[in-house]
Design an enzyme around this catalytic site. Structure first.
Site, PDB file in Angstrom:
ATOM      1  N   GLU A 144       0.811  -1.223   0.000  1.00 26.73           N
ATOM      2  CA  GLU A 144       0.000   0.000   0.000  1.00 26.73           C
ATOM      3  C   GLU A 144       0.845   1.275   0.000  1.00 26.73           C
ATOM      4  O   GLU A 144       0.304   2.370   0.128  1.00 26.73           O
ATOM      5  CB  GLU A 144      -0.929   0.003   1.219  1.00 26.73           C
ATOM      6  N   HIS A 273     -15.147  -2.936  -2.254  1.00 22.89           N
ATOM      7  CA  HIS A 273     -14.396  -1.752  -1.805  1.00 22.89           C
ATOM      8  C   HIS A 273     -15.260  -0.927  -0.839  1.00 22.89           C
ATOM      9  O   HIS A 273     -15.536   0.254  -1.071  1.00 22.89           O
ATOM     10  CB  HIS A 273     -14.006  -0.888  -3.019  1.00 22.89           C
ATOM     11  N   TYR A 312      -1.962  -6.997  -8.475  1.00 24.88           N
ATOM     12  CA  TYR A 312      -2.920  -6.008  -8.965  1.00 24.88           C
ATOM     13  C   TYR A 312      -3.520  -6.416 -10.313  1.00 24.88           C
ATOM     14  O   TYR A 312      -4.721  -6.238 -10.552  1.00 24.88           O
ATOM     15  CB  TYR A 312      -2.243  -4.640  -9.108  1.00 24.88           C
TER      16      TYR A 312
END
Length: 348
Positions: A144, A273, A312
């Site tokens: 992150e 999310h 990702y």
């Protein structure tokens, strides 16, 4: 259904009013559920299961049984129709859950490693576990964008030191994540149900002191994922999609391979999310809670450039095309490598 709900409430020494307050379902409706004059909606089942501590699968089966009986009653061809329907459901379940050979191969290898691991459980070391959990905190935060090194992460967490040139947020991310690992281990040891309350608690730990107003709360605004073409759902859809998320878990938790279940729970959560920030860390912690609960070890995704890009890219493919095979393979490979490394350490 009515007996199941009433018995569960009485075992918890709860009044109908208390169940109403905690579920948000009208008190009169709950009374009617218990007398059988009304049936809960599908959306109300997870709320009742959580508050009354009933296994959602058990509640769903009772609910579906009554729904089927209500629909077909004493129709002349009811039994024949149910037999045909059962065959169709079995066929669909078989076709949907067919696992690609490449994925099945790695799952078989993982199971062999876990079997070997089970014979070494007596050699588990607190210090080894502590070191691996520290690495997990370091890597998960590095994914992150946290710039603390592994050594600096150790100093912050275990020595309580402040690292010059690093932000307060980076310090808090390290401390919070390590506490969140402790929390999921606590849930695993208690054999707690994986539900909305626990996921919100994990997220609350992740953002504690960083975004206190958003910690443990679903987002109220639209968000975009930096560097991704995937657009998360609108905020008004989040609560419903999270309900569906836990229904999916309860429906599939006893039929999917634990590694696939863990990977799915990760992908589905980060795709919704539901939070302003901390979605990735929370999703990975939920994934590892599932793995730990089934006797596996933490799958530690590395935060270096190559691993982060593969992570990702496979995740975005799952989100934008509904093709999850590459992501499931990626997580399975990470778990396999984590098992191999752990076995290599403890067997020396």
């Amino acid at each position: 259904m009515k007996t199941l709900l009433k018995t569960a409430r009485e075992l918890k020494n709860m009044k109908v009013r208390e169940v109403s307050q905690q579920t948000g379902i009208d008190q009169a409706l709950i009374s009617k559920f218990e007398t059988g004059t009304r049936k809960p909606t599908r959306d109300q089942l997870p709320k009742l299961a959580t508050v009354l501590e009933i296994d959602l699968e058990t509640l769903m089966v009772a609910w579906l049984k009554e729904k089927i009986l209500y629909e077909i009653g004493d129709e002349e061809f009811a039994l024949k129709a149910m037999k045909v329907a059962e065959e169709e459901i079995r066929y669909q379940a078989k076709s949907v859950k067919k696992i690609p050979s490449s994925l099945q191969k790695i799952l078989t290898e993982i199971d062999a490693l876990k079997t070997k691991l089970d014979t070494f459980r007596e050699f588990d070391s607190y210090r080894i576990t502590q070191a691996l959990e520290l690495e997990y905190t370091f890597e998960s935060n590095r994914i992150e964008g946290n710039t603390l090194t592994l050594r600096e992460t150790d100093l912050v967490i275990n020595e309580g030191l402040t690292v010059s040139g690093k932000s307060m947020r980076e310090h808090l991310e390290a401390i919070n994540h390590q506490e969140a690992i402790g929390y999921i281990k606590h849930l695993m040891e208690k054999n707690s149900l994986l539900n909305e309350r626990e996921v919100l608690s994990i997220h609350n730990l992740i953002l504690r002191g960083i975004h206190p107003e958003d910690a443990g709360r679903y987002r109220k605004v639209q968000v975009m994922i930096k560097g991704s073409t995937y657009m998360p759902p609108q905020p008004f859809m989040v609560s419903k999609q999270m309900e569906d998320y836990f229904i999916w878990y309860e429906t599939n938790k006893n039929s999917l391979h634990p590694v696939l279940l863990a990977a799915e729970m990760h992908e589905r959560l980060v795709t919704i999310h539901p939070f302003i920030d901390g979605n990735g860390r929370t999703s990975r912690l939920v994934m590892n809670l599932v793995l730990l609960s089934h006797g596996y070890i933490i799958a530690n995704i590395k935060g270096d450039y190559d691993n982060r890009m593969q992570y990702y890219q496979t995740l975005e493919k799952a989100q934008t095309t509904s093709d999850k095979e590459d992501f499931l393979l990626f997580i399975a490979q990470i778990e396999k490598e984590s098992l191999e490394r752990y076995l290599d350490i403890i067997s020396q």
